[in-house]
Scaffold this motif. Structure first.
Motif, short mmCIF file in Angstrom:
data_model
loop_
_atom_site.label_atom_id
_atom_site.label_comp_id
_atom_site.label_asym_id
_atom_site.label_seq_id
_atom_site.Cartn_x
_atom_site.Cartn_y
_atom_site.Cartn_z
N GLU A 115 0.88 -1.17 -0.07
CA GLU A 115 0.02 0.06 0.26
C GLU A 115 0.85 1.34 0.07
O GLU A 115 1.91 1.16 0.64
CB GLU A 115 -0.72 0.05 1.28
N PHE A 116 0.50 2.29 -0.68
CA PHE A 116 1.13 3.49 -0.63
C PHE A 116 0.20 4.69 -0.56
O PHE A 116 -0.97 4.48 -0.86
CB PHE A 116 1.71 3.58 -2.18
N THR A 117 0.75 5.75 -0.19
CA THR A 117 0.00 7.04 0.06
C THR A 117 0.59 8.01 -0.86
O THR A 117 1.96 8.25 -0.68
CB THR A 117 -0.12 7.35 1.48
N GLY A 118 0.07 8.97 -1.34
CA GLY A 118 0.53 10.11 -2.07
C GLY A 118 1.66 9.73 -2.96
O GLY A 118 1.47 8.89 -3.77
N ILE A 119 2.46 10.58 -2.72
CA ILE A 119 3.77 10.70 -3.57
C ILE A 119 4.67 9.34 -3.66
O ILE A 119 5.22 8.79 -4.44
CB ILE A 119 4.77 11.72 -3.04
N GLU A 120 4.60 8.36 -2.54
CA GLU A 120 4.82 7.05 -2.39
C GLU A 120 4.62 6.10 -3.77
O GLU A 120 5.30 5.55 -4.19
CB GLU A 120 4.70 6.45 -1.19
N GLY A 121 3.10 6.25 -3.94
CA GLY A 121 2.74 5.70 -5.03
C GLY A 121 3.23 6.02 -6.67
O GLY A 121 3.50 5.39 -7.27
N ASP A 122 3.43 7.48 -6.56
CA ASP A 122 3.98 8.05 -7.83
C ASP A 122 5.56 7.40 -7.92
O ASP A 122 5.86 7.13 -9.04
CB ASP A 122 4.07 9.54 -7.70
N TRP A 123 6.19 7.55 -6.70
CA TRP A 123 7.49 6.96 -6.90
C TRP A 123 7.58 5.42 -7.31
O TRP A 123 8.08 4.98 -8.12
CB TRP A 123 8.38 7.29 -5.55
N TYR A 124 6.53 4.60 -6.62
CA TYR A 124 6.66 3.15 -7.11
C TYR A 124 6.26 3.10 -8.45
O TYR A 124 7.17 2.26 -9.15
CB TYR A 124 5.61 2.48 -6.10
N ASP A 125 5.41 3.72 -9.15
CA ASP A 125 5.22 3.65 -10.27
C ASP A 125 6.37 4.11 -11.34
O ASP A 125 6.71 3.52 -12.31
CB ASP A 125 4.20 4.63 -10.73
N ARG A 126 7.15 5.10 -10.90
CA ARG A 126 8.41 5.30 -11.65
C ARG A 126 9.31 4.46 -11.56
O ARG A 126 9.92 4.11 -12.54
CB ARG A 126 8.91 6.73 -11.28
N PHE A 127 9.61 3.82 -10.27
CA PHE A 127 10.66 2.85 -9.86
C PHE A 127 10.32 1.55 -10.99
O PHE A 127 11.13 0.85 -11.56
CB PHE A 127 10.79 2.50 -8.69
N CYS A 128 9.10 1.09 -11.12
CA CYS A 128 8.73 0.31 -11.94
C CYS A 128 8.88 0.32 -13.34
O CYS A 128 9.56 -0.56 -14.05
CB CYS A 128 7.01 -0.30 -11.64
N GLU A 129 8.74 1.42 -13.78
CA GLU A 129 8.97 2.17 -15.20
C GLU A 129 10.54 1.78 -15.37
O GLU A 129 11.17 1.38 -16.51
CB GLU A 129 8.74 3.47 -15.52
N ILE A 130 11.38 2.46 -14.62
CA ILE A 130 12.92 2.19 -14.56
C ILE A 130 13.11 0.74 -14.77
O ILE A 130 13.84 0.24 -15.76
CB ILE A 130 13.51 3.00 -13.39
N VAL A 131 12.79 -0.31 -13.96
CA VAL A 131 13.11 -1.71 -13.86
C VAL A 131 12.43 -2.31 -15.18
O VAL A 131 13.24 -3.43 -15.67
CB VAL A 131 13.19 -2.36 -12.68
N GLU A 132 11.39 -1.84 -15.70
CA GLU A 132 10.80 -2.42 -16.57
C GLU A 132 11.77 -2.17 -18.04
O GLU A 132 11.48 -3.12 -18.99
CB GLU A 132 9.44 -2.05 -16.91
N GLN A 133 12.52 -1.33 -17.93
CA GLN A 133 13.51 -1.13 -18.99
C GLN A 133 14.55 -2.36 -19.15
O GLN A 133 15.10 -2.68 -20.07
CB GLN A 133 14.23 0.11 -18.90
N ILE A 134 14.79 -3.08 -18.07
CA ILE A 134 15.53 -4.41 -18.05
C ILE A 134 14.98 -5.31 -18.92
O ILE A 134 13.86 -6.01 -18.55
CB ILE A 134 16.02 -4.75 -16.60
N GLU A 135 15.66 -5.72 -20.12
CA GLU A 135 15.02 -6.72 -20.91
C GLU A 135 16.20 -7.36 -21.67
O GLU A 135 16.92 -7.28 -22.46
CB GLU A 135 14.42 -6.18 -22.14
N TYR A 136 16.48 -8.70 -20.68
CA TYR A 136 17.56 -9.36 -21.59
C TYR A 136 16.58 -10.42 -22.30
O TYR A 136 15.44 -10.75 -22.24
CB TYR A 136 18.23 -10.34 -20.24
N LYS A 137 17.30 -11.16 -23.47
CA LYS A 137 16.67 -11.92 -24.62
C LYS A 137 15.91 -12.90 -23.80
O LYS A 137 14.76 -13.56 -23.87
CB LYS A 137 17.48 -12.32 -25.68
N ASP A 138 16.65 -13.81 -22.78
CA ASP A 138 16.23 -14.89 -22.05
C ASP A 138 16.07 -14.51 -20.81
O ASP A 138 17.27 -14.34 -19.93
CB ASP A 138 17.01 -16.05 -22.45
#
Length: 141
Positions: A115-138
């Motif tokens: 669970e997140f409140t306020g800005i914490e949720g925004d940061w969580y979303d951004r951190f997910c966007e950052i790590v979702e860039q990690i793409e190894y072929k396998d």
């Protein structure tokens, strides 16, 4: 994987909140070390910029008024700091980092607070966007 320098401090703090097992904890700590190196560099660069603009007395010591340094050309200084904080940090997806980065990706997305409140949720979303860039072929470890 890319993120901005101004995101480093909050990303490091978020990583501290993750509940991970032994192996994933070691990967997280190594990853935090990479980010911490970039964060230290950011702080040093910001300090250098501030030192370039701080007003000094006749002995070369910074002048402090009301507990704060005083700066010349403050708009120019702030512009330089803004450019610095908006520079990208690139974490290369090398084969040596594969297990660590995939572990961090999974941990950030699935092992943080539920669970997140306020800005914490925004940061969580951004951190997910950052790590979702990690793409190894396998993505099997």
């Amino acid at each position: 994987m890319k993120l901005y320098k101004f995101e480093l401090e909050n990303f490091i703090a978020y990583l501290d909140k993750l509940k991970t097992d032994r192996t994933d904890t070691r990967h997280r700590v190594k990853f935090k070390g990479l980010l911490a190196d970039h964060y230290t560099e950011l702080l040093n660069d910001a300090n250098d910029i501030n030192l370039d603009y701080v007003i000094k007395d006749k002995d070369g010591n910074p002048i402090v008024e009301n507990g704060k340094y005083t700066f010349k050309n403050d708009n120019e200084r702030l512009s330089e700091l803004n450019k610095l904080y908006n520079e990208e940090v690139v974490i290369d997806e090398t084969e040596e980092r594969k297990a660590m980065l995939l572990s961090v990706k999974e941990s950030v997305i699935n092992r943080g607070p539920t669970e997140f409140t306020g800005i914490e949720g925004d940061w969580y979303d951004r951190f997910c966007e950052i790590v979702e860039q990690i793409e190894y072929k396998d993505e099997q470890q």
